[in-house]
Write an enzyme that holds these catalytic residues in place. Structure first.
Site, PDB file in Angstrom:
ATOM      1  N   LYS A  22       0.966  -1.170  -0.049  1.00 49.68           N
ATOM      2  CA  LYS A  22       0.494  -0.181   0.249  1.00 49.68           C
ATOM      3  C   LYS A  22       1.492   1.043   0.532  1.00 49.68           C
ATOM      4  O   LYS A  22       0.704   2.095  -0.339  1.00 49.68           O
ATOM      5  CB  LYS A  22      -0.929  -0.171   1.334  1.00 49.68           C
ATOM      6  CG  LYS A  22      -1.766   1.296   1.631  1.00 49.68           C
ATOM      7  CD  LYS A  22      -2.441   0.967   2.665  1.00 49.68           C
ATOM      8  CE  LYS A  22      -1.768   1.942   3.830  1.00 49.68           C
ATOM      9  NZ  LYS A  22      -1.379   2.745   4.236  1.00 49.68           N
ATOM     10  N   ASN A  23       1.919   1.132   0.977  1.00 48.32           N
ATOM     11  CA  ASN A  23       2.594   2.165   1.499  1.00 48.32           C
ATOM     12  C   ASN A  23       3.886   3.394   0.216  1.00 48.32           C
ATOM     13  O   ASN A  23       4.465   3.877   0.230  1.00 48.32           O
ATOM     14  CB  ASN A  23       3.272   2.731   2.257  1.00 48.32           C
ATOM     15  CG  ASN A  23       2.113   2.766   3.478  1.00 48.32           C
ATOM     16  OD1 ASN A  23       1.146   3.162   3.340  1.00 48.32           O
ATOM     17  ND2 ASN A  23       3.025   2.012   4.802  1.00 48.32           N
ATOM     18  N   ARG A  92      -4.664  10.986   4.175  1.00 46.07           N
ATOM     19  CA  ARG A  92      -3.201  11.708   4.714  1.00 46.07           C
ATOM     20  C   ARG A  92      -2.559  11.466   3.100  1.00 46.07           C
ATOM     21  O   ARG A  92      -1.396  12.314   2.739  1.00 46.07           O
ATOM     22  CB  ARG A  92      -2.584  11.673   5.563  1.00 46.07           C
ATOM     23  CG  ARG A  92      -2.138  10.614   6.706  1.00 46.07           C
ATOM     24  CD  ARG A  92      -1.297  11.195   7.662  1.00 46.07           C
ATOM     25  NE  ARG A  92       0.252  11.602   6.730  1.00 46.07           N
ATOM     26  CZ  ARG A  92       0.245  13.175   8.181  1.00 46.07           C
ATOM     27  NH1 ARG A  92      -0.981  13.968   8.481  1.00 46.07           N
ATOM     28  NH2 ARG A  92       1.704  13.508   7.230  1.00 46.07           N
ATOM     29  N   CYS A 116      -4.166  12.830  13.327  1.00 41.53           N
ATOM     30  CA  CYS A 116      -5.223  11.452  13.278  1.00 41.53           C
ATOM     31  C   CYS A 116      -4.106  10.968  14.635  1.00 41.53           C
ATOM     32  O   CYS A 116      -3.694  11.343  15.629  1.00 41.53           O
ATOM     33  CB  CYS A 116      -4.848  10.227  12.112  1.00 41.53           C
ATOM     34  SG  CYS A 116      -2.846  10.037  12.212  1.00 41.53           S
ATOM     35  N   ARG A 121       0.781  14.598  12.546  1.00 36.47           N
ATOM     36  CA  ARG A 121       1.195  14.371  11.582  1.00 36.47           C
ATOM     37  C   ARG A 121       1.764  15.656  11.324  1.00 36.47           C
ATOM     38  O   ARG A 121       0.285  15.758  10.024  1.00 36.47           O
ATOM     39  CB  ARG A 121       0.541  13.500  10.605  1.00 36.47           C
ATOM     40  CG  ARG A 121       0.637  12.293  11.692  1.00 36.47           C
ATOM     41  CD  ARG A 121      -0.045  11.065  11.326  1.00 36.47           C
ATOM     42  NE  ARG A 121       0.988  10.548   9.919  1.00 36.47           N
ATOM     43  CZ  ARG A 121      -0.204   9.708   9.465  1.00 36.47           C
ATOM     44  NH1 ARG A 121      -0.428   9.091  10.159  1.00 36.47           N
ATOM     45  NH2 ARG A 121       1.067   8.573   8.166  1.00 36.47           N
ATOM     46  N   PRO A 122       2.581  17.085  10.577  1.00 32.57           N
ATOM     47  CA  PRO A 122       2.289  17.784  10.257  1.00 32.57           C
ATOM     48  C   PRO A 122       2.956  18.245   8.722  1.00 32.57           C
ATOM     49  O   PRO A 122       3.907  16.820   9.057  1.00 32.57           O
ATOM     50  CB  PRO A 122       3.329  18.826  11.636  1.00 32.57           C
ATOM     51  CG  PRO A 122       4.123  17.873  11.789  1.00 32.57           C
ATOM     52  CD  PRO A 122       3.447  16.202  12.342  1.00 32.57           C
ATOM     53  N   ASP A 124       5.179  20.224   7.652  1.00 31.93           N
ATOM     54  CA  ASP A 124       6.521  21.444   7.752  1.00 31.93           C
ATOM     55  C   ASP A 124       7.826  20.931   6.734  1.00 31.93           C
ATOM     56  O   ASP A 124       8.244  21.381   6.042  1.00 31.93           O
ATOM     57  CB  ASP A 124       7.275  21.816   8.877  1.00 31.93           C
ATOM     58  CG  ASP A 124       7.312  20.227   9.563  1.00 31.93           C
ATOM     59  OD1 ASP A 124       6.660  19.275  10.353  1.00 31.93           O
ATOM     60  OD2 ASP A 124       8.694  20.977  10.375  1.00 31.93           O
ATOM     61  N   LEU A 125       8.014  19.479   7.060  1.00 29.88           N
ATOM     62  CA  LEU A 125       9.732  19.260   5.710  1.00 29.88           C
ATOM     63  C   LEU A 125       8.889  19.129   4.681  1.00 29.88           C
ATOM     64  O   LEU A 125      10.128  19.070   3.559  1.00 29.88           O
ATOM     65  CB  LEU A 125       9.985  17.926   6.151  1.00 29.88           C
ATOM     66  CG  LEU A 125       9.841  17.738   7.781  1.00 29.88           C
ATOM     67  CD1 LEU A 125      10.414  16.232   8.409  1.00 29.88           C
ATOM     68  CD2 LEU A 125      11.633  18.418   8.122  1.00 29.88           C
ATOM     69  N   ASP A 308       4.620   0.813  11.681  1.00 29.40           N
ATOM     70  CA  ASP A 308       3.485   0.244  11.725  1.00 29.40           C
ATOM     71  C   ASP A 308       3.493  -1.208  11.976  1.00 29.40           C
ATOM     72  O   ASP A 308       2.179  -1.794  11.773  1.00 29.40           O
ATOM     73  CB  ASP A 308       3.721   0.252   9.969  1.00 29.40           C
ATOM     74  CG  ASP A 308       3.362   1.893   9.577  1.00 29.40           C
ATOM     75  OD1 ASP A 308       3.351   1.928   8.885  1.00 29.40           O
ATOM     76  OD2 ASP A 308       2.665   2.252  10.887  1.00 29.40           O
ATOM     77  N   ARG A 400      -8.156  -0.164   4.836  1.00 33.20           N
ATOM     78  CA  ARG A 400      -7.601   0.680   4.643  1.00 33.20           C
ATOM     79  C   ARG A 400      -6.003   0.049   4.050  1.00 33.20           C
ATOM     80  O   ARG A 400      -5.625   0.712   3.645  1.00 33.20           O
ATOM     81  CB  ARG A 400      -7.246   1.781   5.350  1.00 33.20           C
ATOM     82  CG  ARG A 400      -8.491   2.570   5.640  1.00 33.20           C
ATOM     83  CD  ARG A 400      -8.153   4.216   6.853  1.00 33.20           C
ATOM     84  NE  ARG A 400      -7.179   4.523   5.216  1.00 33.20           N
ATOM     85  CZ  ARG A 400      -6.386   4.981   6.137  1.00 33.20           C
ATOM     86  NH1 ARG A 400      -6.722   5.262   7.539  1.00 33.20           N
ATOM     87  NH2 ARG A 400      -5.681   6.152   5.458  1.00 33.20           N
TER      88      ARG A 400
END
Ligand code: EPZ
Length: 422
Positions: A22-23, A92, A116, A121-122, A124-125, A308, A400
């Site tokens: 998935k990822n 996201r 979540c 979970r910003p 900024d990077l 995970d 998901r």
């Protein structure tokens, strides 16, 4: 809404076929925005999240056909640059269209992803990285608006408070491949999914050195071509079934996975007394000794123990006599599953940033609530270990990230069925 019912205690037996990652699928699907040519992706798992990404690509002007895990992405009439809130808010991972939209169209309007249950979970990077390439960023009404007359290569340090960032690396990499000049991404994420994205981009014609390393050097090219590409196996799905085998003392053969992507998990399981090995044909076998030892684990960005798999590992530790200490350096508060496991008779408490697992003799089935994808997988393992029946509510979280979950479990003898929410 359905409830997933589990009758625990049975030892399982047989083969589990692992799906595509998935990822890896999500950023690679986003990367199809970098070309107007046709791209064919094989082994794309049929999941809620990949179906959301298909909708997002269609909303951005792509024509998408998806059948038997093969995705064909073609250019449509008009390429769009706006990724709507209603899609990004449900997943996201959609935020990783920012980089390719900027790379190809030099503009992007992407809804800011919400937080979540596993953390704030910003992004900024992500912003720092594309700004370094020359993008002008503004945030308005919950959307990030990014425009760039042109993107110019730069040296970018992408490490954050918690180390590397998987999707920030993906976004910056995908913005850099069509930029002018040379980009260096220092402290890039090294996850196999980023290595897979890098390989995919190289086969499309991108010029990238350092694949799989924390230092990526990209020389911008003019155009990328359409290709056919196969997604790598899902290491988190494989790790989940390996932990299920260990936790239920089952003889499972995990097929079509790559054990090389799970060294950290194998290390921890070996410490606990579980032998995990790949046969010559790559099939993964899990052999369980009678007596397990409690083992502590701390998660880190790859090649560290994956966050995970943290919840699933905790489920395995819950009935091992002794104390194990679990902490998560990637998402320090990713422990929502503790309360649900304690409802099943586990004895787990927080001490500062760590979770202390005191092994108990047995877990007992109970109604529990799924929250995030991997916490739900941990409850599934706990439910199949427990004595009695467990009901997992809000199972859309599980849908998901685990393709054909019930079929795969039924095939190895798990007592699992669905009922309607009362
Ligand atoms: C990816 O999310 C995965 N999702 C997550 O898997 C996984 O948990 C995570 O990587 C870590 O391995 C996908 O690939 C779709 P990060 P991502 O940016 O990229 C902080 C699952 O279950 N950070 O690597 O969003 C962040 O808060 C999901 O499949 C910043 O501070 O994660 C976290 O603490 C859940 N600023 C750490 O970095 C940023 O700009 C790592 O996050 C970005 C991230």
């Amino acid at each position: 809404m359905d409830v997933l019912m589990l009758k625990g205690g049975a030892s399982l037996k047989g083969d589990v076929n692992i799906s595509g990652s998935k990822n890896s699928s999500l950023p690679i699907m986003a990367a199809t925005l970098l070309t107007d040519d046709t791209v064919v992706l094989k082994r794309v798992p049929n999941l809620r999240d990949t179906r959301t990404m298909i909708k997002l690509l269609q909303s951005l002007g792509k024509e998408v056909d998806y059948k038997d895990n093969t995705l064909t992405v073609k250019a449509g009439k008009k390429a769009g640059y706006i990724a709507d809130y209603d899609l990004v808010s449900t997943m996201r991972g959609s935020f990783c269209v920012l980089g390719p939209l900027l790379g190809k169209l030099k503009k992007a309007k992407v809804s800011l992803p919400g937080g979540c249950v596993i953390g704030i979970r910003p992004v900024d990077l992500h912003i720092k990285g594309v700004e370094a390439l020359g993008a002008k960023i503004s945030v308005d009404g919950g959307y990030v608006l990014a425009t760039a007359p042109k993107l110019i290569g730069n040296e970018i340090f992408l490490g954050g408070v918690f180390g590397s960032s998987v999707l920030a690396t993906a976004n910056v990499l995908m913005a850099a491949v069509l930029a002018e000049g040379e980009t260096v991404i220092e402290f890039a994420a090294c996850e196999p999914e980023i290595e897979d994205l890098t390989e995919f981009l190289i086969e499309m014609g991108a010029n990238i050195e350092g694949k799989g390393s924390p230092r990526l050097k990209i020389k911008g090219v003019k155009k990328l071509k359409g290709i056919t590409y196969e997604i790598i196996p899902d290491r988190i799905e494989a790790g989940t079934y390996i932990l299920l085998a260990a936790a239920t003392r089952s003889d499972l053969t995990i097929k079509n996975a790559n054990l090389k992507h799970l060294f950290a998990l194998v290390d921890r399981l070996n410490q606990a007394g579980v032998k995990v090995y790949a046969e010559k044909n790559g099939d993964i076998k899990v052999s369980t000794s009678k007596k397990f030892k409690p083992v502590s684990v701390t998660t880190y960005p790859y090649p560290g123990f994956p966050t995970d798999l943290q919840a699933q590992f905790m489920a395995f530790m819950a009935t091992i006599e002794g104390v194990s200490i679990i902490s998560d350096k990637v998402y320090p508060d990713r422990f929502i599953h503790i309360a649900e496991m304690n409802r099943m008779g586990a004895d787990i408490r927080r001490e500062g940033t760590a979770a202390i697992v005191q092994g108990v003799k047995k877990l007992h089935g109970a109604p529990v609530m799924a929250s995030d994808l991997r916490a739900s997988a941990a409850l599934l393992i706990a439910g199949l270990m427990a004595k009695g029946t467990t009901e997992i509510h809000r199972i859309y979280h599980l849908e998901r990230g685990y393709e054909d979950l019930e079929d795969k479990l039924l095939k190895v003898g798990a007592k699992v069925w669905r009922e309607k929410e009362k």
